[in-house]
Design a protein around this motif. Structure first.
Motif, PDB file in Angstrom:
ATOM      1  N   GLU A   1      -4.075 -13.776  -3.189  1.00 27.21           N
ATOM      2  CA  GLU A   1      -5.340 -13.557  -2.900  1.00 27.21           C
ATOM      3  C   GLU A   1      -5.513 -14.065  -1.263  1.00 27.21           C
ATOM      4  O   GLU A   1      -6.505 -14.639  -1.082  1.00 27.21           O
ATOM      5  N   TYR A   2      -4.632 -13.638  -0.527  1.00 31.41           N
ATOM      6  CA  TYR A   2      -4.770 -13.913   1.111  1.00 31.41           C
ATOM      7  C   TYR A   2      -4.788 -15.498   1.156  1.00 31.41           C
ATOM      8  O   TYR A   2      -5.184 -15.789   2.202  1.00 31.41           O
TER       9      TYR A   2
ATOM     10  N   GLN B   1       0.649 -11.566  -0.071  1.00 30.66           N
ATOM     11  CA  GLN B   1      -0.671 -11.669   0.564  1.00 30.66           C
ATOM     12  C   GLN B   1      -1.681 -11.438  -0.686  1.00 30.66           C
ATOM     13  O   GLN B   1      -2.442 -11.994  -0.906  1.00 30.66           O
ATOM     14  N   TYR B   2      -1.281 -10.253  -1.279  1.00 36.10           N
ATOM     15  CA  TYR B   2      -2.295  -9.719  -2.334  1.00 36.10           C
ATOM     16  C   TYR B   2      -2.264 -10.626  -3.565  1.00 36.10           C
ATOM     17  O   TYR B   2      -3.310 -11.108  -4.076  1.00 36.10           O
TER      18      TYR B   2
ATOM     19  N   GLU C   1       3.342  -8.587   2.258  1.00 32.58           N
ATOM     20  CA  GLU C   1       2.067  -7.949   1.919  1.00 32.58           C
ATOM     21  C   GLU C   1       1.886  -8.326   0.404  1.00 32.58           C
ATOM     22  O   GLU C   1       0.730  -8.580  -0.068  1.00 32.58           O
TER      23      GLU C   1
ATOM     24  N   GLU D   1       0.804  -1.217   0.006  1.00 34.32           N
ATOM     25  CA  GLU D   1      -0.059   0.045   0.147  1.00 34.32           C
ATOM     26  C   GLU D   1       0.764   1.310   0.032  1.00 34.32           C
ATOM     27  O   GLU D   1       0.439   2.122  -0.672  1.00 34.32           O
TER      28      GLU D   1
ATOM     29  N   ILE E   1      -1.890 -17.751   0.595  1.00 33.59           N
ATOM     30  CA  ILE E   1      -0.330 -18.276   0.333  1.00 33.59           C
ATOM     31  C   ILE E   1      -0.530 -20.021   0.569  1.00 33.59           C
ATOM     32  O   ILE E   1       0.220 -20.468  -0.275  1.00 33.59           O
TER      33      ILE E   1
END
Lengths: 304, 174
Positions: free
Chosen positions: A69-70, A65-66, A62, A17, A72
């Motif tokens: 799609e959360y 994670q993205y 992070e 982010e 892993i």
């Protein structure tokens, strides 16, 4: 040469982010994230080093994670193989600490390096070789080039043309063994690149098993594979050729002569097997067709 | 005199209602926590055996859970996970938990335990991920059991205590 399609929206979403508003991904080909090093964005012509964006371990986590799609945990096999493909067809190479068992990579953990390769399909890049492919009838064809010269990009466009039909020729049933998810770039089984209306793709499967499965299950007229190099690949290809399928594949080599020196390949490149060869280089631009050879009819076409 | 009687009745009804409401809220809270417990068990199974995406896991849980509040929680959480605007899992989870705090009358202690799911590090295999959620589930189970015993002990106190307090105040007023 062709129309380049970039899908960069998805790339912004998987960035941490805190970097999204600070980085420009237009024209990017690779994004490099290394722990404790600045974020680097590479284009065809330049490298941008973002010294104000120093990557931390949390940023890698992070990003993963993205990208996953959360989830892993659902990409364990992909992580073991060293890459995962996200929506848009982009491939994320991962590198960390390897756990070896029985001399094989069991798992990667403590991922600290990411290489995000931006997908770009060049629609129409194979237009100049299609006449050669159809001349005298479709034949088993090899695309040869050194690494990074556009073999896979041209193969992809050839698949689309053969599948959809080209220059008055009817479309054919094409089956693709996409061992490294580079041709179709499947995400959850759905190709992210255009593959043609008559194309079936088996994703993340070794070539030998994939070819056998496709011949049994999908009744293809043409089978396309990428990076033929092992004895098992060659064996499976001969099996497929004997069933009547036309084979189209790629090989790392600078010329036909060099490919014939490879003991795995020399028996494949002959008038009775892979009789047509397309040789690429990057002297003028990536994907430049140096020459085409028809071994059966002993024709050679230079500098298309 | 009539006013006094009306006031007394009002106080009696009010105190009784307060007692019943307190018990009702505790029961809603308990039901939600038990539903979360069930959802964590589902989650462990889905992660360990199905290897499907977390958003899809949440959708399956929402279909399986009877409790309305927790069902809506997982539906909305799945929508957030599938949203194009990506945010950290921990942020999204804690934000959604706090959103349902009011509806479910959750206390700070409940929020702390439920938030632990958001803080679980992402594991590279489903079994390890499931195990971590299992640990949170165990913690929640102990907490929920303590709450259930508390409710049993306080149920009569709240229900009748409210009425008795009301009668006492009525006597004072009259």
């Amino acid at each position: 040469m062709g129309q380049i399609q970039h899908h960069i929206t998805e790339l912004y979403r998987i960035l941490p982010e805190r970097f999204r508003d600070r980085v420009n991904l237009q024209e990017s080909t690779e994004i490099r994230m290394r722990v404790r090093q600045p974020l680097i964005v590479e284009t065809n012509t330049k490298e941008y080093v973002y010294t104000d964006c120093i990557i931390q371990k949390e940023d890698i986590q992070e990003c993963l994670q993205y990208a996953s799609e959360y989830s892993i945990y659902a990409f364990q096999e992909n992580i073991r193989q060293g890459f995962l493909t996200i929506q848009g067809g982009h491939r994320i190479g991962v590198c960390g600490q390897v756990i070896i068992q029985n001399q094989k990579i069991q798992l990667q953990q403590n991922i600290s390096f990411l290489n995000i390769r931006v997908a770009h399909e060049i629609i129409g890049c194979a237009d100049e070789v299609m006449s050669f492919l159809y001349e005298g009838g479709l034949a088993h064809t090899l695309i040869l080039s050194p690494p990074g010269c556009g073999k896979t990009t041209i193969l992809r466009d050839i698949i689309v043309h053969l599948s959809n039909g080209w220059g008055g020729h009817a479309g054919k049933r094409v089956a693709v063994v996409d061992e490294r998810s580079e041709i179709a770039a499947c995400h959850q089984g759905v190709p992210q690149n255009q593959m043609g209306i008559r194309t079936d793709v088996i994703d993340n499967c070794p070539k030998a098993e994939g070819i056998r499965l496709l011949v049994r299950a999908m009744n293809p007229e043409i089978i396309a594979v990428d990076e033929i190099g092992t004895a098992q690949d060659a064996e499976a290809i001969v099996y497929s050729i004997r069933t009547g399928c036309v084979m189209i594949g790629t090989v790392h080599a600078e010329s036909v002569a060099q490919a014939q020196e490879n003991p795995m390949l020399h028996h494949l490149i002959s008038p009775s097997l892979f009789s047509k060869c397309i040789v690429l280089d990057d002297t003028k631009e990536k994907g430049h067709v140096q020459y085409c050879v028809d071994l059966k009819h002993k024709n050679r076409t230079e500098n298309i | 005199m009539i006013l006094r009687i009306m006031g007394a009745v009002f106080v009696l009804v009010g105190m009784t209602y307060a007692g019943v409401l307190a018990i009702y809220r505790m029961q809603v809270r308990l039901a939600c926590l038990q539903a979360f417990e069930t959802s964590f068990v589902f989650m462990q199974q889905e992660l360990q055996f199905a290897q499907i995406r977390m958003a899809q896991v949440c959708i399956h849980i929402a279909e399986a859970i009877q409790n309305q509040i927790v069902r809506e929680f997982y539906k909305e959480f799945a929508a957030q996970l599938q949203s194009k605007e990506k945010q950290k899992f921990s942020q999204l989870w804690i934000w959604k938990i706090r959103e349902c705090q009011k509806q479910a009358y959750l206390t700070a202690a409940d929020i702390t335990i439920l938030s632990e799911v958001g803080a679980i590090p992402f594991c590279l295999d489903g079994a390890a991920q499931a195990k971590m959620i299992g640990q949170v589930d165990e913690h929640l189970k102990r907490h929920t059991e303590a709450l259930r015993i508390q409710i049993e002990q306080k149920r009569k106190l709240y229900q009748y205590g409210g009425a008795i307090a009301g009668v006492f105040i009525v006597i004072l007023l009259l």
